[in-house]
Design a protein around this motif. Structure first.
Motif: not given
Length: 343
Positions: A141-168
């Motif tokens: 990560m080189l640059l990230q502004n104070e966009n709360g919606k974007l920060r939350a989406a970045l975490v949600a994406n990682l959680k989704s990757a874990v969940t999908a992987s658990f199922l497989m």
């Protein structure tokens, strides 16, 4: 105001970033030029192309400024102007506009531009999994502004990757198994893995970067009620009961749920998503169905984005870039021991 996401970001990245319009909400570098992969040494890394993604709030304005600063980066599409370039970016493929094989500050780089809202949509819903998939793996990560919606989406994406992987994955598995599964999500169904990519790419990414994956996922794994995470032993146990799998399926991104529904529900039946996912949760082939759903998303976006790449890169750069990919694939194939050597 944009703030650096890492204080120790190398000067080489800061120098490159300074060559571009500064109205960027998120910037990251990724790939074999940034993180060491198995089979490459530091000398080779220094020669590899550096890959970047820039998320921008207003693509038309950003491309207008970039055309003034870096007109040579663009293919013949530059003649059509920033509005058309932004339209090509947003309306086709995975909503990313790539300029490739660009010489900047002594390195060769490739950079993709995506609208911030398009990125959030992909992170939350896996509409294309194109940039979301890159962010399943460690990036700088080189640059990230104070966009709360974007920060939350970045975490949600990682959680989704874990969940999908658990199922497989099976009921018990190692950290490395999980990280291999996560790293492979965005390559499932990618036609470039058939021709143009090193087949051992996923293993190469994970083997030398286990610690980077741990940093990315350890908090999510510790907080997840669906898994027993024995971090000292690097072992995990996940709930594979129909109830547990149903909870995981209901937590998957919307587009993946829709793809699973399409695979399972016969035409004309029109059952609701919850009912279908309850059925899938009880199916012994639940993991395979999830895998098929992911493959269908990735296949579509990888083909359409690659077709778009011919226009955005120009024919000569496309041929040059593809030949480099084929060479890496050939080298990876040659590194593999033959059956006779293994026996």
């Amino acid at each position: 105001m944009s703030i650096p996401a890492l204080n120790n970001t190398g000067v080489v990245y800061r120098r490159i970033l300074s060559q571009f319009p500064q109205d960027i909400s998120l910037a990251f570098a990724y790939g074999s030029g940034v993180f060491k992969q198995q089979g490459t040494n530091q000398g080779q890394m220094g020669k590899n192309m550096l890959d970047f993604v820039f998320a921008v709030d207003d693509p038309v304005t950003w491309h207008t400024m970039n055309l003034l600063q870096n007109r040579k980066h663009y293919s013949i599409l530059k003649l059509l102007g920033p509005t058309t370039i932004s339209s090509v970016q947003n309306d086709h493929g995975a909503s990313v506009y790539y300029n490739t094989l660009v010489p900047v500050d002594g390195r060769i780089i490739k950079y993709g531009v995506i609208g911030t809202e398009c990125l959030i949509d992909d992170l939350m819903h896996w509409k294309t999994m194109y940039v979301a998939g890159r962010l399943h793996k460690p990036v700088k990560m080189l640059l990230q502004n104070e966009n709360g919606k974007l920060r939350a989406a970045l975490v949600a994406n990682l959680k989704s990757a874990v969940t999908a992987s658990f199922l497989m994955l099976p009921e018990s598995f190692t950290e490395e198994d999980l990280f291999m599964q996560i790293a492979g999500l965005s390559y499932a169904g990618d036609f470039r893995m058939v021709i143009g990519e090193d087949k051992s790419k996923v293993a190469n990414i994970v083997k030398d970067n286990i610690q980077h994956f741990r940093i990315l996922y350890s908090n999510i794994l510790r907080d997840c009620p669906q898994v027993v995470y024995k971090s000292q032993q690097g072992q995990l146990e996940v709930d594979k009961s129909p109830e547990g799998q149903f909870i995981q399926l209901m937590a998957l991104p919307r587009t993946l749920q829709q793809r699973i529904t399409k695979l399972v529900d016969p035409p004309g039946k029109n059952r609701d998503v919850e009912e279908i996912l309850l059925q899938v949760a009880q199916d012994p082939d639940c993991g395979a169905v999830v895998q098929q759903g992911i493959s269908s998303i990735v296949k579509t976006s990888s083909i359409t984005q690659s077709i778009k790449g011919i226009a955005t890169a120009g024919l000569w750069k496309t041929v040059s870039y593809s030949s480099k990919k084929l060479m890496k694939m050939w080298k990876g194939w040659r590194r593999k021991p033959s059956v006779s050597q293994m026996s």
